[in-house]
Write an enzyme that holds these catalytic residues in place. Structure first.
Site, PDB file in Angstrom:
ATOM      1  CD  GLU A 167       0.212 -10.065   5.469  1.00 12.96           C
ATOM      2  OE1 GLU A 167      -0.410 -11.122   5.690  1.00 12.96           O
ATOM      3  OE2 GLU A 167       0.886  -9.872   4.444  1.00 12.96           O
ATOM      4  CB  CYS A 179      -0.905   0.016   1.224  1.00 11.24           C
ATOM      5  SG  CYS A 179      -2.077  -1.360   1.325  1.00 11.24           S
ATOM      6  CG  ASP A 186      -3.385  -6.205   9.056  1.00 10.32           C
ATOM      7  OD1 ASP A 186      -4.215  -5.550   8.392  1.00 10.32           O
ATOM      8  OD2 ASP A 186      -2.296  -6.589   8.574  1.00 10.32           O
TER       9      ASP A 186
END
Length: 285
Positions: A77, A2, A100
């Site tokens: 992550e 991202c 998450d």
């Protein structure tokens, strides 16, 4: 992968949502699935999303928590987020998504900046704390996820890539000569330097806090070589294999199909072999 970017405006107006959209546009390739912006009188945050966990719109960012008092943009992550989520549920926290990302917000609410010592993952994230009027930005221990920042007139501008920072006309493109020498010597520019003067990389294992009183950068982790072992080579080999298997399994948690790039080397071949041992389907390579 991202992308995140943003700025503070404690001392002067920096920009609006249109400026944030332009910052996000520069990192569109990092997150083509969704995007969003958040701005108030003191901070602006933007995000580009590549969906991996909880593919619904509920996982889009910026993500809010605690009645909007906390806002996050997150790249990365968290491998132990299910364990952390269970721990926080036991403490009475509630979650509206399966991401998450939301776990990070609850973790910050419970532990503050010490949350970084509980995370197992690869990450660069920024959390705006409206209660304290402060921005908290952290980077993972090894620096797998990038984070660049600079200060202009006492305010912070940051992003996953330099291109986002350069949207701001206040950020000067003055080449740093010793960084050029580093690049020709090492084929990269060592942290915390970048190719530009007064623009820095947040070092691995570090976090920063930014408020009206100024910028503070702190180290929260470093590798240690103090530990020694009297175990045999065979015992250490078995431990290493167990660690590699466990680490590979944690990284296979996703709501999208997984694959691997094979370079022909021992490392990528070994990772694919470990994935194959723990997968019911053939591994796409």
């Amino acid at each position: 992968m991202c992308g995140i970017a943003g700025f503070t405006q404690f001392h002067r107006p920096v920009g609006d949502e249109a400026r944030l959209q332009e910052m996000a546009k520069q990192i569109l390739h990092r997150g083509p699935d969704a995007g969003g912006e958040f701005a108030n009188a003191k901070v602006g945050l933007c995000h580009r999303r590549l969906s991996i966990i909880d593919l619904s719109e509920a996982g889009n960012q910026p993500l809010f928590y605690d009645d909007g008092q906390l806002v996050i943009v997150f790249n990365g992550e968290i491998y132990n987020f299910l364990e952390l989520r269970a721990e926080l549920l036991d403490k009475g926290y509630k979650f509206e998504t399966k991401t998450d990302t939301e776990v990070l917000l609850a973790l910050y609410l419970e532990y503050g900046t010490d949350m970084v010592n509980r995370i197992n993952g690869m990450f660069a994230f920024a959390i705006w704390d409206n209660r304290q009027a402060s921005l908290f930005i952290a980077r993972d221990r090894i620096g797998k996820k990038p984070l660049y920042y600079t200060q202009v007139d006492g305010d912070l501008i940051f992003g996953s890539e330099l291109k986002s920072l350069l949207v701001m006309p206040e950020v000067k493109r003055e080449v740093r000569l010793d960084a050029v020498f580093d690049f020709f010597a090492y084929q990269y520019v060592p942290d915390p330097k970048t190719i530009f003067e007064n623009v820095y990389k947040l070092e691995p294992g570090h976090y920063l806090t930014m408020s009206a009183s100024g910028l503070k950068v702190e180290k929260y982790w470093d590798i240690s070589f103090k530990r020694t072992s009297n175990e045999s080579e065979a015992e250490l080999t078995q431990q290493l294999q167990q660690q590699l298997k466990a680490c590979t399994k944690k990284r296979m948690l996703a709501d999208v199909p997984l694959g691997a790039f094979l370079s022909g080397g021992v490392d990528s071949s070994g990772v694919v072999a470990l994935m194959a041992q723990q997968s019911e389907q053939a591994i796409t390579t």
